[in-house]
Design an enzyme around this catalytic site. Structure first.
Site, short mmCIF file in Angstrom:
data_model
loop_
_atom_site.label_atom_id
_atom_site.label_comp_id
_atom_site.label_asym_id
_atom_site.label_seq_id
_atom_site.Cartn_x
_atom_site.Cartn_y
_atom_site.Cartn_z
N TYR A 1 0.81 -1.23 0.00
CA TYR A 1 0.00 0.00 0.00
C TYR A 1 0.84 1.28 0.00
O TYR A 1 2.03 1.25 0.25
CB TYR A 1 -1.10 0.00 1.05
CG TYR A 1 -0.81 -0.13 2.53
CD1 TYR A 1 0.41 0.07 3.11
CD2 TYR A 1 -1.89 -0.45 3.38
CE1 TYR A 1 0.59 -0.04 4.48
CE2 TYR A 1 -1.72 -0.56 4.75
CZ TYR A 1 -0.48 -0.36 5.29
OH TYR A 1 -0.31 -0.46 6.63
N GLU A 2 0.18 2.36 -0.35
CA GLU A 2 0.82 3.67 -0.55
C GLU A 2 1.97 3.59 -1.57
O GLU A 2 2.98 4.28 -1.44
CB GLU A 2 1.22 4.29 0.78
CG GLU A 2 -0.01 4.45 1.68
CD GLU A 2 0.07 5.57 2.68
OE1 GLU A 2 0.85 6.51 2.48
OE2 GLU A 2 -0.69 5.51 3.66
N GLY A 3 1.76 2.74 -2.56
CA GLY A 3 2.76 2.55 -3.61
C GLY A 3 3.55 1.29 -3.35
O GLY A 3 4.24 1.19 -2.34
#
Ligand code: CAA
Length: 379
Positions: A362-364
Protein backbone atom coordinates in the site's frame (compact mmCIF):
# COMPACT_ATOMS: atom_id res chain seq x y z
CA UNK A 1 24.38 15.60 11.65
CA UNK A 2 23.17 14.68 15.09
CA UNK A 3 22.18 11.17 16.07
CA UNK A 4 20.77 12.13 19.48
CA UNK A 5 17.02 12.33 19.98
CA UNK A 6 15.88 15.37 21.95
CA UNK A 7 14.14 15.17 25.34
CA UNK A 8 10.83 15.77 23.54
CA UNK A 9 11.43 12.95 21.07
CA UNK A 10 12.39 10.59 23.89
CA UNK A 11 9.22 11.56 25.76
CA UNK A 12 7.08 10.80 22.70
CA UNK A 13 8.86 7.46 22.32
CA UNK A 14 8.27 6.58 25.96
CA UNK A 15 4.60 7.56 25.84
CA UNK A 16 4.01 5.58 22.65
CA UNK A 17 5.88 2.54 23.97
CA UNK A 18 3.89 2.55 27.19
CA UNK A 19 0.62 2.97 25.31
CA UNK A 20 1.47 0.08 22.98
CA UNK A 21 2.26 -2.24 25.90
CA UNK A 22 -0.69 -1.25 28.09
CA UNK A 23 -3.42 -0.60 25.57
CA UNK A 24 -2.57 -2.30 22.29
CA UNK A 25 -0.97 -5.56 23.40
CA UNK A 26 -3.96 -6.92 25.38
CA UNK A 27 -6.40 -8.34 22.86
CA UNK A 28 -4.28 -7.80 19.76
CA UNK A 29 -4.36 -11.51 18.88
CA UNK A 30 -8.16 -11.71 19.24
CA UNK A 31 -8.67 -8.56 17.18
CA UNK A 32 -6.55 -10.13 14.44
CA UNK A 33 -8.49 -13.42 14.55
CA UNK A 34 -11.85 -11.66 14.56
CA UNK A 35 -10.74 -8.96 12.08
CA UNK A 36 -12.05 -6.39 14.57
CA UNK A 37 -11.24 -2.69 14.25
CA UNK A 38 -9.44 -1.42 17.40
CA UNK A 39 -12.09 1.24 18.01
CA UNK A 40 -11.51 1.73 21.75
CA UNK A 41 -7.76 1.80 21.27
CA UNK A 42 -7.99 4.37 18.45
CA UNK A 43 -10.21 6.48 20.70
CA UNK A 44 -7.47 6.44 23.36
CA UNK A 45 -4.88 7.28 20.70
CA UNK A 46 -6.98 10.31 19.86
CA UNK A 47 -7.03 11.37 23.52
CA UNK A 48 -3.24 11.14 23.62
CA UNK A 49 -2.96 13.29 20.50
CA UNK A 50 -1.63 10.58 18.17
CA UNK A 51 -4.13 11.27 15.39
CA UNK A 52 -3.11 14.80 14.47
CA UNK A 53 0.44 14.95 15.73
CA UNK A 54 1.87 17.37 13.16
CA UNK A 55 -1.13 19.67 12.76
CA UNK A 56 -0.87 23.24 14.03
CA UNK A 57 -2.38 23.54 17.54
CA UNK A 58 -4.63 26.31 16.13
CA UNK A 59 -6.37 23.49 14.26
CA UNK A 60 -6.39 21.22 17.33
CA UNK A 61 -3.26 19.29 16.39
CA UNK A 62 -0.15 18.49 18.41
CA UNK A 63 2.18 20.88 16.57
CA UNK A 64 4.95 18.28 16.57
CA UNK A 65 7.52 17.48 13.93
CA UNK A 66 7.57 14.54 11.53
CA UNK A 67 10.36 12.89 13.52
CA UNK A 68 8.07 12.68 16.57
CA UNK A 69 5.40 11.17 14.38
CA UNK A 70 7.66 8.42 12.97
CA UNK A 71 8.99 7.66 16.44
CA UNK A 72 5.41 7.15 17.69
CA UNK A 73 4.47 5.17 14.58
CA UNK A 74 7.39 2.80 15.14
CA UNK A 75 6.44 2.11 18.75
CA UNK A 76 2.75 1.48 18.05
CA UNK A 77 3.54 -0.67 15.01
CA UNK A 78 5.73 -2.95 17.09
CA UNK A 79 2.53 -4.25 18.62
CA UNK A 80 -0.47 -3.40 16.44
CA UNK A 81 -0.10 -2.39 12.80
CA UNK A 82 -3.89 -2.29 12.39
CA UNK A 83 -4.09 0.55 14.90
CA UNK A 84 -1.03 2.29 13.51
CA UNK A 85 -2.31 2.36 9.93
CA UNK A 86 -5.45 4.18 11.12
CA UNK A 87 -3.10 6.71 12.70
CA UNK A 88 -0.85 6.97 9.66
CA UNK A 89 -3.72 7.56 7.23
CA UNK A 90 -5.35 10.15 9.48
CA UNK A 91 -2.11 12.07 10.06
CA UNK A 92 -0.36 11.92 6.72
CA UNK A 93 -2.97 11.23 4.09
CA UNK A 94 -5.85 13.26 5.47
CA UNK A 95 -4.77 15.99 7.92
CA UNK A 96 -1.60 16.94 6.07
CA UNK A 97 -3.32 17.73 2.76
CA UNK A 98 -6.18 19.57 4.43
CA UNK A 99 -3.80 21.71 6.43
CA UNK A 100 -1.61 22.49 3.42
CA UNK A 101 -4.25 22.99 0.73
CA UNK A 102 -7.60 23.33 2.50
CA UNK A 103 -9.57 26.57 2.76
CA UNK A 104 -10.13 28.12 6.18
CA UNK A 105 -13.70 26.83 6.07
CA UNK A 106 -12.52 23.28 5.24
CA UNK A 107 -10.03 23.45 8.09
CA UNK A 108 -12.72 24.65 10.47
CA UNK A 109 -15.24 22.00 9.39
CA UNK A 110 -12.95 19.03 8.88
CA UNK A 111 -9.34 19.50 9.95
CA UNK A 112 -10.14 20.44 13.54
CA UNK A 113 -12.21 17.35 14.36
CA UNK A 114 -9.81 15.14 12.38
CA UNK A 115 -6.68 16.47 14.07
CA UNK A 116 -8.16 16.10 17.54
CA UNK A 117 -9.21 12.55 16.65
CA UNK A 118 -12.87 13.31 17.27
CA UNK A 119 -13.45 11.74 13.85
CA UNK A 120 -11.31 9.67 11.49
CA UNK A 121 -10.50 10.30 7.86
CA UNK A 122 -9.85 8.13 4.81
CA UNK A 123 -7.96 8.72 1.56
CA UNK A 124 -9.62 7.39 -1.57
CA UNK A 125 -7.39 7.06 -4.62
CA UNK A 126 -7.29 3.36 -5.55
CA UNK A 127 -9.96 1.87 -7.78
CA UNK A 128 -10.69 -1.62 -9.10
CA UNK A 129 -8.67 -0.74 -12.22
CA UNK A 130 -6.42 2.02 -10.90
CA UNK A 131 -3.94 0.85 -8.26
CA UNK A 132 -0.33 1.51 -9.24
CA UNK A 133 -1.56 3.17 -12.42
CA UNK A 134 -3.21 5.90 -10.42
CA UNK A 135 -3.82 8.30 -13.31
CA UNK A 136 -6.43 5.89 -14.78
CA UNK A 137 -9.21 7.20 -12.56
CA UNK A 138 -12.70 6.08 -13.57
CA UNK A 139 -14.49 7.85 -10.71
CA UNK A 140 -15.82 11.08 -12.13
CA UNK A 141 -17.17 14.32 -10.74
CA UNK A 142 -19.27 16.41 -13.12
CA UNK A 143 -19.95 20.02 -12.20
CA UNK A 144 -23.59 21.10 -12.03
CA UNK A 145 -23.93 24.62 -10.66
CA UNK A 146 -22.64 24.76 -7.11
CA UNK A 147 -22.18 21.01 -6.87
CA UNK A 148 -20.21 18.19 -8.42
CA UNK A 149 -22.06 14.95 -9.11
CA UNK A 150 -19.76 12.13 -8.05
CA UNK A 151 -19.97 8.61 -9.49
CA UNK A 152 -17.59 5.68 -9.18
CA UNK A 153 -16.04 3.01 -6.99
CA UNK A 154 -12.98 3.11 -4.75
CA UNK A 155 -11.19 -0.01 -3.53
CA UNK A 156 -9.10 -1.09 -0.52
CA UNK A 157 -9.86 2.04 1.49
CA UNK A 158 -8.26 2.09 4.94
CA UNK A 159 -10.62 3.35 7.69
CA UNK A 160 -13.32 2.57 5.10
CA UNK A 161 -16.20 2.20 7.53
CA UNK A 162 -14.80 3.91 10.63
CA UNK A 163 -14.03 7.22 8.91
CA UNK A 164 -16.46 10.13 8.82
CA UNK A 165 -14.61 12.21 6.22
CA UNK A 166 -13.23 10.91 2.91
CA UNK A 167 -10.77 12.65 0.58
CA UNK A 168 -11.87 11.38 -2.82
CA UNK A 169 -9.84 11.71 -6.03
CA UNK A 170 -11.96 11.87 -9.20
CA UNK A 171 -11.75 12.78 -12.86
CA UNK A 172 -13.34 16.13 -13.64
CA UNK A 173 -12.16 16.37 -17.25
CA UNK A 174 -11.24 13.18 -19.10
CA UNK A 175 -9.70 15.10 -22.01
CA UNK A 176 -6.94 16.47 -19.77
CA UNK A 177 -5.59 13.15 -18.42
CA UNK A 178 -4.06 13.53 -14.98
CA UNK A 179 -4.43 17.32 -15.25
CA UNK A 180 -8.20 16.70 -15.29
CA UNK A 181 -8.25 15.00 -11.89
CA UNK A 182 -9.54 16.82 -8.78
CA UNK A 183 -9.79 16.12 -5.06
CA UNK A 184 -12.95 16.40 -2.93
CA UNK A 185 -14.01 16.13 0.67
CA UNK A 186 -16.99 13.79 1.05
CA UNK A 187 -18.89 13.09 4.24
CA UNK A 188 -20.19 9.74 5.37
CA UNK A 189 -23.97 9.61 5.16
CA UNK A 190 -24.40 11.75 2.07
CA UNK A 191 -27.05 10.43 -0.31
CA UNK A 192 -25.65 7.94 -2.79
CA UNK A 193 -22.51 7.17 -0.78
CA UNK A 194 -22.47 3.49 0.15
CA UNK A 195 -19.78 1.69 2.12
CA UNK A 196 -19.21 -1.61 0.35
CA UNK A 197 -17.78 -4.92 1.38
CA UNK A 198 -15.12 -5.27 4.01
CA UNK A 199 -12.03 -7.06 2.76
CA UNK A 200 -10.99 -10.30 4.47
CA UNK A 201 -7.24 -9.78 4.53
CA UNK A 202 -4.03 -11.72 5.10
CA UNK A 203 -2.66 -9.13 7.54
CA UNK A 204 -3.59 -5.87 9.30
CA UNK A 205 -6.84 -7.73 9.83
CA UNK A 206 -8.07 -5.27 12.44
CA UNK A 207 -7.89 -2.42 9.92
CA UNK A 208 -11.26 -1.89 8.25
CA UNK A 209 -10.52 -1.99 4.54
CA UNK A 210 -13.58 -1.43 2.35
CA UNK A 211 -14.71 -0.66 -1.14
CA UNK A 212 -16.80 2.50 -1.46
CA UNK A 213 -19.51 3.28 -4.00
CA UNK A 214 -20.61 6.74 -5.07
CA UNK A 215 -23.82 7.10 -7.07
CA UNK A 216 -24.83 10.65 -7.97
CA UNK A 217 -23.39 11.99 -4.72
CA UNK A 218 -23.79 15.79 -4.57
CA UNK A 219 -20.53 17.34 -3.42
CA UNK A 220 -20.60 21.12 -2.83
CA UNK A 221 -18.04 23.07 -4.87
CA UNK A 222 -16.59 24.44 -1.62
CA UNK A 223 -15.55 20.86 -0.78
CA UNK A 224 -13.08 20.72 -3.67
CA UNK A 225 -9.48 20.83 -2.42
CA UNK A 226 -7.44 23.31 -4.43
CA UNK A 227 -8.18 24.14 -8.04
CA UNK A 228 -9.95 21.87 -10.47
CA UNK A 229 -7.25 19.69 -12.07
CA UNK A 230 -4.99 19.76 -9.01
CA UNK A 231 -6.19 16.41 -7.63
CA UNK A 232 -3.50 14.13 -9.03
CA UNK A 233 -0.62 16.33 -7.91
CA UNK A 234 -2.39 16.67 -4.56
CA UNK A 235 -2.55 12.86 -4.24
CA UNK A 236 1.11 12.41 -5.22
CA UNK A 237 2.32 15.07 -2.80
CA UNK A 238 0.18 13.60 -0.06
CA UNK A 239 1.58 10.14 -0.70
CA UNK A 240 5.15 11.41 -0.40
CA UNK A 241 4.42 12.11 3.26
CA UNK A 242 2.19 9.05 3.64
CA UNK A 243 5.08 6.85 2.57
CA UNK A 244 7.16 8.13 5.50
CA UNK A 245 4.37 6.98 7.82
CA UNK A 246 4.20 3.53 6.22
CA UNK A 247 8.00 3.28 6.25
CA UNK A 248 7.84 3.95 10.00
CA UNK A 249 5.13 1.33 10.32
CA UNK A 250 7.29 -1.22 8.48
CA UNK A 251 10.22 -0.29 10.72
CA UNK A 252 8.04 -0.85 13.79
CA UNK A 253 6.79 -4.23 12.57
CA UNK A 254 10.41 -5.31 12.03
CA UNK A 255 11.58 -3.92 15.38
CA UNK A 256 8.66 -5.57 17.19
CA UNK A 257 9.44 -8.96 15.65
CA UNK A 258 13.10 -8.51 16.54
CA UNK A 259 12.29 -7.64 20.17
CA UNK A 260 10.04 -10.69 20.54
CA UNK A 261 12.80 -12.83 19.02
CA UNK A 262 15.56 -11.45 21.22
CA UNK A 263 13.56 -12.15 24.37
CA UNK A 264 12.53 -15.61 23.17
CA UNK A 265 16.08 -16.56 22.23
CA UNK A 266 17.22 -15.98 25.81
CA UNK A 267 14.44 -18.15 27.27
CA UNK A 268 14.22 -21.04 24.88
CA UNK A 269 16.75 -23.80 25.45
CA UNK A 270 18.04 -26.28 22.90
CA UNK A 271 20.99 -28.63 23.10
CA UNK A 272 21.48 -27.71 26.76
CA UNK A 273 21.67 -23.91 26.46
CA UNK A 274 19.54 -20.90 25.51
CA UNK A 275 19.25 -20.70 21.73
CA UNK A 276 20.80 -17.19 21.96
CA UNK A 277 24.06 -19.03 22.74
CA UNK A 278 24.01 -20.72 19.34
CA UNK A 279 25.79 -18.88 16.57
CA UNK A 280 23.03 -19.72 14.07
CA UNK A 281 20.65 -17.57 16.14
CA UNK A 282 23.23 -14.92 17.03
CA UNK A 283 23.92 -14.28 13.34
CA UNK A 284 20.22 -13.97 12.59
CA UNK A 285 19.82 -11.43 15.42
CA UNK A 286 22.85 -9.50 14.18
CA UNK A 287 21.45 -9.32 10.63
CA UNK A 288 18.02 -8.31 11.88
CA UNK A 289 19.37 -5.55 14.14
CA UNK A 290 21.61 -4.18 11.39
CA UNK A 291 18.81 -4.05 8.83
CA UNK A 292 16.47 -2.41 11.32
CA UNK A 293 19.03 0.26 12.18
CA UNK A 294 19.63 1.02 8.48
CA UNK A 295 15.87 1.27 7.90
CA UNK A 296 15.49 3.57 10.91
CA UNK A 297 18.16 5.93 9.55
CA UNK A 298 16.36 6.14 6.19
CA UNK A 299 13.01 6.77 7.89
CA UNK A 300 14.46 9.45 10.18
CA UNK A 301 16.25 11.10 7.24
CA UNK A 302 13.03 11.35 5.23
CA UNK A 303 11.23 12.78 8.27
CA UNK A 304 13.96 15.34 8.95
CA UNK A 305 14.11 16.44 5.29
CA UNK A 306 10.35 17.02 5.41
CA UNK A 307 10.70 19.02 8.63
CA UNK A 308 13.47 21.10 7.10
CA UNK A 309 11.32 21.96 4.09
CA UNK A 310 13.59 20.07 1.68
CA UNK A 311 12.42 17.84 -1.17
CA UNK A 312 11.65 14.51 0.45
CA UNK A 313 9.87 12.51 -2.30
CA UNK A 314 12.97 10.51 -3.15
CA UNK A 315 13.93 9.95 0.51
CA UNK A 316 10.42 8.85 1.48
CA UNK A 317 10.32 6.37 -1.41
CA UNK A 318 13.73 4.97 -0.38
CA UNK A 319 12.64 4.73 3.25
CA UNK A 320 9.42 2.90 2.36
CA UNK A 321 11.11 0.60 -0.15
CA UNK A 322 13.86 -0.41 2.23
CA UNK A 323 11.90 -0.52 5.49
CA UNK A 324 9.17 -2.68 3.96
CA UNK A 325 11.71 -5.14 2.57
CA UNK A 326 13.36 -5.23 6.01
CA UNK A 327 9.98 -5.82 7.65
CA UNK A 328 9.41 -8.84 5.43
CA UNK A 329 12.94 -10.27 5.98
CA UNK A 330 13.03 -9.66 9.71
CA UNK A 331 9.55 -11.03 10.45
CA UNK A 332 10.30 -14.15 8.38
CA UNK A 333 13.49 -14.69 10.39
CA UNK A 334 11.58 -14.03 13.62
CA UNK A 335 9.22 -16.89 12.79
CA UNK A 336 12.26 -19.07 12.03
CA UNK A 337 13.89 -18.25 15.38
CA UNK A 338 10.65 -19.14 17.18
CA UNK A 339 10.44 -22.44 15.27
CA UNK A 340 7.12 -24.24 15.79
CA UNK A 341 6.01 -21.58 18.29
CA UNK A 342 6.57 -18.94 15.64
CA UNK A 343 4.00 -20.58 13.41
CA UNK A 344 1.19 -20.27 15.96
CA UNK A 345 -0.68 -17.12 16.88
CA UNK A 346 0.24 -16.91 20.55
CA UNK A 347 3.80 -15.74 19.93
CA UNK A 348 2.86 -12.72 17.78
CA UNK A 349 5.53 -13.10 15.12
CA UNK A 350 3.38 -14.89 12.53
CA UNK A 351 0.94 -11.96 12.74
CA UNK A 352 3.77 -9.46 12.31
CA UNK A 353 4.94 -11.43 9.26
CA UNK A 354 1.46 -11.25 7.73
CA UNK A 355 1.23 -7.55 8.62
CA UNK A 356 4.64 -6.84 7.08
CA UNK A 357 3.50 -7.88 3.61
CA UNK A 358 1.09 -4.99 3.14
CA UNK A 359 3.87 -2.45 3.68
CA UNK A 360 5.35 -3.60 0.35
CA UNK A 361 2.00 -2.95 -1.33
CA UNK A 362 0.00 0.00 0.00
CA UNK A 363 0.82 3.67 -0.55
CA UNK A 364 2.76 2.55 -3.61
CA UNK A 365 4.20 -0.94 -4.12
CA UNK A 366 7.95 -1.52 -3.87
CA UNK A 367 8.03 -1.41 -7.67
CA UNK A 368 6.37 2.04 -7.66
CA UNK A 369 8.92 3.27 -5.10
CA UNK A 370 11.66 2.14 -7.51
CA UNK A 371 9.98 4.19 -10.27
CA UNK A 372 9.91 7.27 -8.01
CA UNK A 373 13.55 6.78 -6.96
CA UNK A 374 14.93 6.03 -10.43
CA UNK A 375 13.05 8.94 -12.03
CA UNK A 376 14.58 11.30 -9.50
CA UNK A 377 18.05 9.80 -10.14
CA UNK A 378 17.72 10.19 -13.89
CA UNK A 379 16.01 13.60 -13.93
N1 CAA B 1 5.68 13.54 -5.89
C1 CAA B 1 5.19 14.66 -6.48
N2 CAA B 1 4.66 14.64 -7.71
C2 CAA B 1 4.65 13.46 -8.37
C3 CAA B 1 5.14 12.28 -7.81
C4 CAA B 1 5.68 12.35 -6.52
N3 CAA B 1 6.17 11.28 -5.87
N4 CAA B 1 4.96 11.27 -8.69
C5 CAA B 1 4.40 11.80 -9.78
N5 CAA B 1 4.19 13.13 -9.57
C6 CAA B 1 3.60 14.11 -10.48
C7 CAA B 1 4.51 14.34 -11.68
O1 CAA B 1 5.48 15.33 -11.40
C8 CAA B 1 3.50 14.80 -12.72
O2 CAA B 1 3.15 16.13 -12.46
P1 CAA B 1 3.08 17.25 -13.63
O3 CAA B 1 2.22 16.70 -14.71
O4 CAA B 1 2.53 18.45 -12.93
O5 CAA B 1 4.48 17.43 -14.10
C9 CAA B 1 2.27 13.96 -12.40
O6 CAA B 1 2.41 13.55 -11.03
C10 CAA B 1 2.12 12.74 -13.26
O7 CAA B 1 3.29 11.98 -13.10
P2 CAA B 1 3.81 10.96 -14.17
O8 CAA B 1 3.75 11.55 -15.53
O9 CAA B 1 5.13 10.48 -13.68
O10 CAA B 1 2.68 9.83 -14.09
P3 CAA B 1 2.81 8.28 -14.31
O11 CAA B 1 1.44 7.80 -14.57
O12 CAA B 1 3.88 7.95 -15.29
O13 CAA B 1 3.36 7.70 -12.91
C11 CAA B 1 3.22 7.12 -10.60
C12 CAA B 1 2.94 8.14 -11.70
C13 CAA B 1 4.47 7.52 -9.87
C14 CAA B 1 3.39 5.70 -11.10
C15 CAA B 1 1.96 7.26 -9.73
O14 CAA B 1 0.83 6.86 -10.48
C16 CAA B 1 2.01 6.51 -8.45
O15 CAA B 1 2.63 6.96 -7.49
N6 CAA B 1 1.30 5.35 -8.35
C17 CAA B 1 1.10 4.67 -7.13
C18 CAA B 1 -0.14 5.12 -6.45
C19 CAA B 1 -0.17 4.81 -5.01
O16 CAA B 1 0.79 5.01 -4.29
N7 CAA B 1 -1.32 4.34 -4.53
C20 CAA B 1 -1.51 4.10 -3.16
C21 CAA B 1 -2.95 4.19 -2.82
S1 CAA B 1 -3.27 5.05 -1.37
C22 CAA B 1 -3.17 3.92 -0.11
O17 CAA B 1 -2.64 2.85 -0.23
C23 CAA B 1 -3.70 4.48 1.13
C24 CAA B 1 -4.10 3.58 2.22
O18 CAA B 1 -5.28 3.45 2.47
C25 CAA B 1 -3.10 3.03 3.15
Amino acid sequence: MNFQLTEEHLAVQEAAREFAQKELLPGVIDRDIEARFPAEQVQKMAELGFLGMMVDPNYHGGGMDTLSYVIAMEELSKIDASASVAMSVNNSLVCWGLEKYGTEQQKENYLKPLASGQILGAFCLSEPEAGSDATSQRTEAVREGNFYILNGTKNWITNGSSASVYLVIAQTDHSKGHKGISAFIVEKGWDGFVIGKKEDKMGIRGSDTHSLMFTDVKVPVENRIGEEGFGFNFAMETLNGGRIGIAAQALGIAAGAYEFSLAYSKERKAFGKPISQHQAIQFKLADMATQIEAARLLVYKAAVLKDQGEDYAHASAMAKLYASEVAMNVTTEAVQIHGGYGYVREYHVERLMRDAKITQIYEGTSEIQKIVISRSLLR
